[in-house]
Every structure is written in C-alpha cells, then in structure tokens.
Scaffold this motif. Structure first.
Motif, PDB file in Angstrom:
ATOM      1  N   MET A   1       0.843  -1.167   0.000  1.00 36.42           N
ATOM      2  CA  MET A   1       0.000   0.000   0.000  1.00 36.42           C
ATOM      3  C   MET A   1       0.893   1.236   0.000  1.00 36.42           C
ATOM      4  O   MET A   1       1.863   1.301   0.745  1.00 36.42           O
ATOM      5  CB  MET A   1      -0.892  -0.014   1.234  1.00 36.42           C
ATOM      6  N   PRO A   2       0.560   2.234  -0.818  1.00 32.55           N
ATOM      7  CA  PRO A   2       1.409   3.439  -0.857  1.00 32.55           C
ATOM      8  C   PRO A   2       1.340   4.213   0.457  1.00 32.55           C
ATOM      9  O   PRO A   2       0.370   4.131   1.203  1.00 32.55           O
ATOM     10  CB  PRO A   2       0.809   4.248  -2.000  1.00 32.55           C
ATOM     11  N   ARG A   3       2.375   4.973   0.708  1.00 33.84           N
ATOM     12  CA  ARG A   3       2.442   5.752   1.953  1.00 33.84           C
ATOM     13  C   ARG A   3       1.480   6.933   1.936  1.00 33.84           C
ATOM     14  O   ARG A   3       0.981   7.345   2.968  1.00 33.84           O
ATOM     15  CB  ARG A   3       3.856   6.272   2.183  1.00 33.84           C
ATOM     16  N   GLU A   4       1.237   7.509   0.742  1.00 36.13           N
ATOM     17  CA  GLU A   4       0.324   8.636   0.628  1.00 36.13           C
ATOM     18  C   GLU A   4      -0.704   8.353  -0.454  1.00 36.13           C
ATOM     19  O   GLU A   4      -0.400   7.722  -1.456  1.00 36.13           O
ATOM     20  CB  GLU A   4       1.077   9.908   0.284  1.00 36.13           C
ATOM     21  N   ILE A   5      -1.919   8.853  -0.245  1.00 38.37           N
ATOM     22  CA  ILE A   5      -2.999   8.664  -1.203  1.00 38.37           C
ATOM     23  C   ILE A   5      -3.574  10.036  -1.521  1.00 38.37           C
ATOM     24  O   ILE A   5      -3.828  10.835  -0.616  1.00 38.37           O
ATOM     25  CB  ILE A   5      -4.096   7.751  -0.617  1.00 38.37           C
ATOM     26  N   ALA A   6      -3.762  10.314  -2.821  1.00 35.90           N
ATOM     27  CA  ALA A   6      -4.366  11.586  -3.227  1.00 35.90           C
ATOM     28  C   ALA A   6      -5.882  11.448  -3.152  1.00 35.90           C
ATOM     29  O   ALA A   6      -6.480  10.594  -3.800  1.00 35.90           O
ATOM     30  CB  ALA A   6      -3.941  11.942  -4.634  1.00 35.90           C
ATOM     31  N   LEU A   7      -6.499  12.278  -2.349  1.00 37.60           N
ATOM     32  CA  LEU A   7      -7.948  12.270  -2.179  1.00 37.60           C
ATOM     33  C   LEU A   7      -8.460  13.672  -2.474  1.00 37.60           C
ATOM     34  O   LEU A   7      -8.261  14.591  -1.685  1.00 37.60           O
ATOM     35  CB  LEU A   7      -8.311  11.840  -0.759  1.00 37.60           C
ATOM     36  N   PHE A   8      -9.079  13.844  -3.634  1.00 36.40           N
ATOM     37  CA  PHE A   8      -9.567  15.146  -4.102  1.00 36.40           C
ATOM     38  C   PHE A   8      -8.441  16.172  -4.163  1.00 36.40           C
ATOM     39  O   PHE A   8      -8.618  17.337  -3.816  1.00 36.40           O
ATOM     40  CB  PHE A   8     -10.704  15.661  -3.219  1.00 36.40           C
ATOM     41  N   GLY A   9      -7.269  15.742  -4.593  1.00 38.27           N
ATOM     42  CA  GLY A   9      -6.140  16.652  -4.746  1.00 38.27           C
ATOM     43  C   GLY A   9      -5.348  16.898  -3.479  1.00 38.27           C
ATOM     44  O   GLY A   9      -4.391  17.664  -3.491  1.00 38.27           O
ATOM     45  N   VAL A  10      -5.726  16.272  -2.393  1.00 30.57           N
ATOM     46  CA  VAL A  10      -5.023  16.443  -1.122  1.00 30.57           C
ATOM     47  C   VAL A  10      -4.327  15.134  -0.793  1.00 30.57           C
ATOM     48  O   VAL A  10      -4.947  14.078  -0.792  1.00 30.57           O
ATOM     49  CB  VAL A  10      -6.014  16.808   0.014  1.00 30.57           C
ATOM     50  N   TYR A  11      -3.021  15.199  -0.546  1.00 31.98           N
ATOM     51  CA  TYR A  11      -2.281  14.002  -0.172  1.00 31.98           C
ATOM     52  C   TYR A  11      -2.490  13.709   1.307  1.00 31.98           C
ATOM     53  O   TYR A  11      -2.284  14.567   2.160  1.00 31.98           O
ATOM     54  CB  TYR A  11      -0.792  14.173  -0.455  1.00 31.98           C
TER      55      TYR A  11
END
Length: 66
Positions: A1-11
């Motif tokens: 699983m990646p360390r950061e996920i982009a959710l509506f342009g917010v990491y």
C-alpha cells in the motif's frame, strides 16, 4: 500500500483510511459487545472501547504493512 494517497487533490497518509475503516469496524464490534452485555462485566467500559479500537487499528496496520 502506498504511503500517501491523493484524495480530491489532497495528499493524505494511507493510515488515515485505515483509521476510518477501523472506526467502522470498531463501531460494529462495539454494538455487538453492547448487545451481548459484555460491558456489564468490564471495569471501565470506555477503556475497553479504546483498547478494542487500538488493537483493531494495530492489527489492520500490521497486516497491510508487513
């Protein structure tokens, strides 16, 4: 699983999604424990709820981030 996920342009940290999943699972287990009357036998029901949440969060995080 990646360390950061982009959710509506917010990491966001991926652990935030695990936190939300744990909230849903913890709520379901809390309702189940209340239905069976487990909290009558607990010394401190709030402490039991918090430790249940902590254990669930740790188990899910360790399972995903082996």
């Amino acid at each position: 699983m990646p360390r950061e996920i982009a959710l509506f342009g917010v990491y966001m940290p991926s652990l935030t999604l695990l936190f939300l999943a744990t909230l849903a699972g913890g709520w379901a287990l809390d309702r189940l424990a209340a239905w069976f009357g487990l909290y009558r036998h607990a010394w401190h029901p709030t402490l039991l709820r918090m430790s249940l949440f902590t254990c669930l969060y740790g188990l899910i995080a360790l399972y995903i981030y082996r």
